[in-house]
Structures are given as C-alpha cells and as structure tokens.
Design an enzyme around this catalytic site. Structure first.
Site, PDB file in Angstrom:
ATOM      1  N   THR A  42      -0.783  -1.034  -2.226  1.00  0.00           N
ATOM      2  CA  THR A  42      -1.686   0.078  -1.933  1.00  0.00           C
ATOM      3  C   THR A  42      -1.705   1.076  -3.076  1.00  0.00           C
ATOM      4  O   THR A  42      -2.764   1.534  -3.505  1.00  0.00           O
ATOM      5  CB  THR A  42      -1.220   0.787  -0.637  1.00  0.00           C
ATOM      6  OG1 THR A  42      -1.133  -0.181   0.400  1.00  0.00           O
ATOM      7  CG2 THR A  42      -2.180   1.877  -0.230  1.00  0.00           C
ATOM      8  N   HIS A 436       7.330  29.070 -23.777  1.00  0.00           N
ATOM      9  CA  HIS A 436       6.275  30.035 -23.472  1.00  0.00           C
ATOM     10  C   HIS A 436       5.025  29.694 -24.266  1.00  0.00           C
ATOM     11  O   HIS A 436       5.127  29.409 -25.452  1.00  0.00           O
ATOM     12  CB  HIS A 436       6.752  31.438 -23.851  1.00  0.00           C
ATOM     13  CG  HIS A 436       5.693  32.479 -23.663  1.00  0.00           C
ATOM     14  ND1 HIS A 436       5.335  32.955 -22.421  1.00  0.00           N
ATOM     15  CD2 HIS A 436       4.897  33.117 -24.557  1.00  0.00           C
ATOM     16  CE1 HIS A 436       4.375  33.859 -22.568  1.00  0.00           C
ATOM     17  NE2 HIS A 436       4.088  33.973 -23.848  1.00  0.00           N
TER      18      HIS A 436
HETATM   19  C1  LIG Z   1      -5.521   6.916  -0.551  1.00  0.00           C
HETATM   20  C2  LIG Z   1      -4.034   6.928  -0.775  1.00  0.00           C
HETATM   21  C3  LIG Z   1      -3.506   7.741  -1.757  1.00  0.00           C
HETATM   22  C4  LIG Z   1      -2.134   7.752  -1.995  1.00  0.00           C
HETATM   23  N1  LIG Z   1      -1.636   8.562  -2.971  1.00  0.00           N
HETATM   24  C5  LIG Z   1      -0.320   8.582  -3.204  1.00  0.00           C
HETATM   25  C6  LIG Z   1       0.213   9.373  -4.260  1.00  0.00           C
HETATM   26  O1  LIG Z   1      -0.521  10.042  -4.992  1.00  0.00           O
HETATM   27  N2  LIG Z   1       1.548   9.365  -4.462  1.00  0.00           N
HETATM   28  C7  LIG Z   1       2.385   8.632  -3.665  1.00  0.00           C
HETATM   29  O2  LIG Z   1       3.594   8.668  -3.886  1.00  0.00           O
HETATM   30  N3  LIG Z   1       1.914   7.866  -2.664  1.00  0.00           N
HETATM   31  C8  LIG Z   1       0.588   7.821  -2.424  1.00  0.00           C
HETATM   32  N4  LIG Z   1       0.094   7.008  -1.434  1.00  0.00           N
HETATM   33  C9  LIG Z   1       1.044   6.234  -0.615  1.00  0.00           C
HETATM   34  C10 LIG Z   1       1.505   4.969  -1.330  1.00  0.00           C
HETATM   35  O3  LIG Z   1       0.404   4.208  -1.727  1.00  0.00           O
HETATM   36  C11 LIG Z   1       2.423   4.183  -0.417  1.00  0.00           C
HETATM   37  O4  LIG Z   1       3.464   5.010   0.031  1.00  0.00           O
HETATM   38  C12 LIG Z   1       3.024   2.973  -1.079  1.00  0.00           C
HETATM   39  O5  LIG Z   1       2.024   2.126  -1.594  1.00  0.00           O
HETATM   40  C13 LIG Z   1       3.908   2.216  -0.093  1.00  0.00           C
HETATM   41  O6  LIG Z   1       4.474   1.114  -0.715  1.00  0.00           O
HETATM   42  P1  LIG Z   1       4.908  -0.153   0.142  1.00  0.00           P
HETATM   43  O7  LIG Z   1       5.569  -1.081  -0.824  1.00  0.00           O
HETATM   44  O8  LIG Z   1       5.640   0.243   1.341  1.00  0.00           O
HETATM   45  O9  LIG Z   1       3.557  -0.804   0.685  1.00  0.00           O
HETATM   46  P2  LIG Z   1       2.215  -1.230  -0.016  1.00  0.00           P
HETATM   47  O10 LIG Z   1       2.012  -0.605  -1.329  1.00  0.00           O
HETATM   48  O11 LIG Z   1       1.154  -1.068   1.008  1.00  0.00           O
HETATM   49  O12 LIG Z   1       2.442  -2.776  -0.308  1.00  0.00           O
HETATM   50  C14 LIG Z   1       2.567  -3.717   0.701  1.00  0.00           C
HETATM   51  C15 LIG Z   1       2.126  -5.049   0.140  1.00  0.00           C
HETATM   52  O13 LIG Z   1       2.481  -6.062   1.052  1.00  0.00           O
HETATM   53  C16 LIG Z   1       1.437  -7.007   1.116  1.00  0.00           C
HETATM   54  N5  LIG Z   1       1.569  -7.657   2.412  1.00  0.00           N
HETATM   55  C17 LIG Z   1       1.553  -7.081   3.631  1.00  0.00           C
HETATM   56  N6  LIG Z   1       1.775  -7.977   4.586  1.00  0.00           N
HETATM   57  C18 LIG Z   1       1.935  -9.166   3.961  1.00  0.00           C
HETATM   58  C19 LIG Z   1       2.195 -10.481   4.400  1.00  0.00           C
HETATM   59  N7  LIG Z   1       2.345 -10.767   5.687  1.00  0.00           N
HETATM   60  N8  LIG Z   1       2.315 -11.445   3.472  1.00  0.00           N
HETATM   61  C20 LIG Z   1       2.159 -11.186   2.157  1.00  0.00           C
HETATM   62  N9  LIG Z   1       1.910  -9.957   1.698  1.00  0.00           N
HETATM   63  C21 LIG Z   1       1.807  -8.967   2.583  1.00  0.00           C
HETATM   64  C22 LIG Z   1       0.176  -6.178   0.952  1.00  0.00           C
HETATM   65  O14 LIG Z   1      -0.885  -6.975   0.472  1.00  0.00           O
HETATM   66  C23 LIG Z   1       0.623  -5.145  -0.082  1.00  0.00           C
HETATM   67  O15 LIG Z   1       0.365  -5.561  -1.390  1.00  0.00           O
HETATM   68  C24 LIG Z   1      -1.278   6.946  -1.205  1.00  0.00           C
HETATM   69  C25 LIG Z   1      -1.807   6.100  -0.215  1.00  0.00           C
HETATM   70  C26 LIG Z   1      -3.165   6.085  -0.014  1.00  0.00           C
HETATM   71  C27 LIG Z   1      -3.738   5.180   1.040  1.00  0.00           C
END
Ligand SMILES: Cc1cc2nc3c(=O)[nH]c(=O)nc-3n(C[C@H](O)[C@H](O)[C@H](O)COP(=O)(O)OP(=O)(O)OC[C@H]3O[C@@H](n4cnc5c(N)ncnc54)[C@H](O)[C@@H]3O)c2cc1C
Length: 459
Positions: A42, A436
């Site tokens: 994401t 500064h």
């Molecule tokens: C619009 C928006 C703006 C954001 N801005 C910020 C920011 O500025 N700063 C910040 O720190 N955070 C921000 N975030 C939050 C940040 O994107 C998330 O906290 C972060 O991506 C979480 O990481 P994660 O690894 O938990 O999950 P994700 O990044 O969601 O990754 C999960 C991955 O698992 C894969 N997946 C899921 N299920 C399966 C499966 N069954 N089999 C195979 N693959 C699978 C998905 O395809 C995905 O690639 C933002 C989020 C959004 C929506």
C-alpha cells in the site's frame, strides 16, 4: 508435504513484509515473500508515496497561486492531472524499480500469488504448499466502508481511486476527517476544488493533540475547506452529475465525488488465520511485544496488528522480527515513540503523548505544557506559515509529548523523536545550537522557554 523450505516465509510484501525480508536476508536467513500484487504494498503503490507526490504538486500549485505574496509575478492556470499523474507515477516507478532490484540482489524469493496460512508454519499458494521455520503475517489493510455506501470507483471512491483520478472534480465531499481524508481534502483544495469534510467526531485528526486538530481546522477553514464535525453520514444517492449525501442532521450535501475515508480495516479474512487458530480481535491479529502471535513460529507485523497504521511502524516491526528470529535480541519497539505526520497544508506532526493522555498518565499536576508560536520563528515568517511547537513534560521531568503545526514541520519530527526517545529534559535540549534561520530553532526556543530561559518569548 511442503515443496520448499525457508527460514522465513512472509505473507505480504508491503512495508512490514519487505522490510522483514530484506533484513532477514541480510542476516543470512533464507527468505521468501508471498505477494499477490506488487512488492512495496500500500505505502509504495496506493499510500504514502503517491499521496505525498500529490501533496507536493498541491504545494507547487499553491506557490504559483500565491506567488504575488512573495513579489513574484506568475500566473496559475490550473492543474493538468495527466501531468500530475505522470509525475506521481514516475516517482512510484523509480522507487519500485529500486526496491525490486534490492529484493533480487539480497536473494529474497518472491512467490507470486495469493497465500493462505494452512498450518502453523505453512503457507499455500495455489496448489503448492511452502513451509518455513518462521511465518510472518503481513497482509496489510483495506479501506473500510459504512453501511449504505457502495463504492463504484467513479462517484463514490476510496483513496485508491482518488489516486487515479484523471480530472480535478469541481466539488468533493470527504467522508472522514482522519489523516487520509484531510490529506486528500488539502490536495483537492489546492487544485481548485470545492471541498467539504464530514466527520462524525468532534474534531479532525482525532488521534492528535486537541490543539493541533483545532489549528488544522482553522487553517482549512481559512483555505475555504468546509469542515463539518460532529456530523454523521446517513445515506447517499446518485444525482445527475454526482452524489447527494444525507447527513444525520437532515441536511443534504451535493458533490461531484464522494471520497470515503473512514479508516482502514485489517486484511485478515479468508487467509486461513481463523482456521489455524490465530488469536484475533475485531479482525486484527493479536501479538506480544515481540510480534509473536499465539501460534508457535507465527509472527505478525504492520497494519494487521492493532496500533498505528503507519509504514514506518511496519518497517520497524519487520526489521525487529528478522533480528529476533536471527537471535540478535533486539529491543521491542516503543509504540508511543513512533512519530506521526499528517502532510496537509499546514502539516501536523507529533511524537509521544497528547495533553489528554499525559494528564491521564501523570495526573493534573504531573505535567507542564508550553506552546511556542511560529510567529517568533524567522524561517516560518519567511515561509509565511503559521503554527506552533507544543511541548508536554512531566513536572521536573523529561519531555513526554511534542506537537507541531505549520508548513514543513514534518521535517522537524526527527529531532522531536530523538528528544522524546532519549527522554530529554528541556534543560538538556535548551543549550543545543540550532542553525539559523531554520524551523528547528522553534523547537530550541520552546525548550528554552520550558527550561525557564525564554529568549525570543516573553517569560
Ligand atoms: C492513502 C494512504 C496514505 C498513506 N500515507 C502514509 C504516510 O504518509 N506515512 C505512513 O507512514 N503511512 C501511510 N499510510 C499507511 C501505510 O501505507 C501502511 O501503514 C503500510 O503500507 C502498512 O504496511 P503493511 O506491510 O502492513 O501492509 P501493506 O503495505 O498493505 O502490504 C500488504 C501486502 O500484502 C499483500 N497481500 C495481502 N494479502 C495477501 C495474500 N493473501 N497473499 C499474497 N499477498 C497478500 C498485498 O498485496 C500487499 O502488497 C497511508 C495509507 C494510505 C491508504
């Protein structure tokens, strides 16, 4: 029987998953990541990076529009979304190429497809089952919906559609005044749209200190964004050229587009977590401070674990898990010390406790607060930004919360984090020499004042 064995098998290649993979590979563990879409998750493809590119384009639009304030004659002729999207997609593409190269060069195996937990240390992808000494769940989150809302990707959209719009809508209703809703509201307003935020809670970005929420709301109102707090959504229907929202107070709000930004839920359904007996609460995977689930050999990181849904938290957890598995005995992550930034105009940034939480933790007389107005900070005057640095310390003790509002203050949060993480006393921070003119000086001035030696403020 398992076809392949790894030391670490990660379900999801987003911030939490890929950080874990890169660090584990660096520590000579054999690693595979199961990813159904694109490594980077994401944050890289639908979150942090593309939204911040839009916010930067919005800042450029504001600079062009407001150039006369600085004595520069420029004409703002509007926004070419094809150009903005090309710039944004170019940033994402370069970072994605870099990341995939890194994953390859570290020897991480990427298994493409949808994974399912089929045993304590097993993940199935299609007909193949992979086994590992350790499985790390990192499947991320999805945009939540409210009853009565149906996303069509055109008029009723989520942040994922908002990132791909090929036009600036004339008017937008943003349902949800959290970080994501406020960031898109900020972008669209800078691009010239008529924007209304509808928030059920009494204030915007309710996870932040109340003073920061109020300052953002004031700034948004000044920018022409309509903010309707304490207002719940009832229903939505299509109109000829957009949507009409009925709100709980009976009023109707019409807009070309409705962005639904009411939070993100954990992506944990249908992935075998339940069947395998992973302990969960409201869909989130429960872990201890070492990111261990209740199942032996199964850890969890990122947005599926209760807490701040931020990329850098996911990175930190992923790295922690890799090091823990490798036996390096890393220190658990201090969740309160995780910095937070809302990249709106103006920005809001913070680390540590807000005033309400600090009073609850240390008692009414147990804390002191100080607010330093950016009006006294040279660089902020040059930038023509308003805002403040607010410090919260334990009485005669360390700083336990730092809250910042103003253009570009997100860049100050690194120093704020060091002060907080190292349990700095204002008296320790006060003698630091800041360059500064910088906005860092505002942090210094605030600490000087809290240490009883104000320089550019009245005592
Ligand atoms: C619009 C928006 C703006 C954001 N801005 C910020 C920011 O500025 N700063 C910040 O720190 N955070 C921000 N975030 C939050 C940040 O994107 C998330 O906290 C972060 O991506 C979480 O990481 P994660 O690894 O938990 O999950 P994700 O990044 O969601 O990754 C999960 C991955 O698992 C894969 N997946 C899921 N299920 C399966 C499966 N069954 N089999 C195979 N693959 C699978 C998905 O395809 C995905 O690639 C933002 C989020 C959004 C929506």
């Amino acid at each position: 029987m398992a076809d392949t064995d790894y030391d670490v098998l990660i379900l999801g290649g987003g911030s939490g998953g890929y950080a874990c993979a890169l660090r584990a590979a660096q520590l000579d563990l054999s690693v595979a990541v199961v990813e159904e879409s694109k490594v980077g998750g994401t944050c890289l493809h639908q979150g942090c990076i593309p939204t911040k590119a839009l916010l930067h384009a919005a800042e450029v639009a504001d600079s062009a529009r407001d150039s006369e304030v600085f004595g520069v004659r420029a004409t703002f002729e509007g926004v070419d979304m094809a150009g903005v999207n090309a710039y944004k997609d170019g940033v994402v593409k370069r970072l994605f190429n870099g990341l995939t190269g890194l994953v390859r060069s570290r020897g991480v195996t990427v298994i493409e497809g949808r994974g399912r937990l089929t045993g304590p240390r097993q993940v199935a992808v299609g007909d193949t089952t992979y086994s590992a000494r350790h499985v790390v769940l990192a499947s991320g989150s999805y945009p939540r919906m409210l009853p009565g809302l149906e996303v069509d990707g055109e008029r009723v959209i989520t942040s994922e559609h908002a990132l791909r719009l090929d036009r600036v809508p004339a008017s937008v209703a943003v349902l949800g005044g959290g970080v994501i809703g406020c960031e898109f509201a900020s972008v669209w307003r800078s691009f010239g749209a008529d924007v209304t935020i509808v928030e059920a809670l009494p204030r915007l970005i309710a996870g932040e200190d109340e003073a920061s929420s109020k300052a953002l709301q004031r700034a948004f109102t000044k920018r022409g964004i309509t903010v309707r707090t304490d207002t719940s959504f009832e229903s939505v229907k299509h109109t000829e050229d957009g949507v009409a929202l009925t709100l709980a107070d009976g009023s109707v709000l019409e807009a070309e587009v409705l962005l639904v930004a009411v939070g993100r839920g954990p992506r944990t359904e249908g992935l075998g977590y339940d069947e395998q007996g992973v302990a969960m609460e409201r869909g989130f995977v429960l872990t201890d401070e070492r990111c261990r689930t209740n199942l032996d050999g199964v850890r969890a990181v990122g947005d599926i674990v209760p807490g701040l849904q931020l990329a850098h938290r996911g990175f930190a957890q992923g790295i922690f898990v890799a090091e823990d598995i490798a036996g390096l005995d890393p220190r658990p992550i201090d969740e309160v010390g995780i910095p937070r930034v809302t990249y709106t105009a103006p920005e809001v940034a913070s680390v540590g406790l807000d005033e309400t939480a600090a009073r609850a933790a240390y008692g009414e007389d147990g804390i002191e607060t100080l607010t330093y107005d950016l009006g006294g900070n040279g660089k902020s005057q040059i930038l023509k930004t308003q805002g403040f640095v607010k410090l919260i310390r334990r009485t005669d003790g360390p700083v336990v919360g730092i809250h910042l509002v103003g253009d570009r203050v997100g860049e100050l949060v690194g120093q704020a984090q060091l002060i907080h993480g190292w349990e700095g006393y204002p008296e320790d921070v006060a003698p630091l020499v800041h360059a500064h003119p910088t906005q860092h000086e505002a942090l210094g001035e605030a600490h000087l004042a809290l240490a009883g030696k104000p320089l550019h403020t009245h005592s």
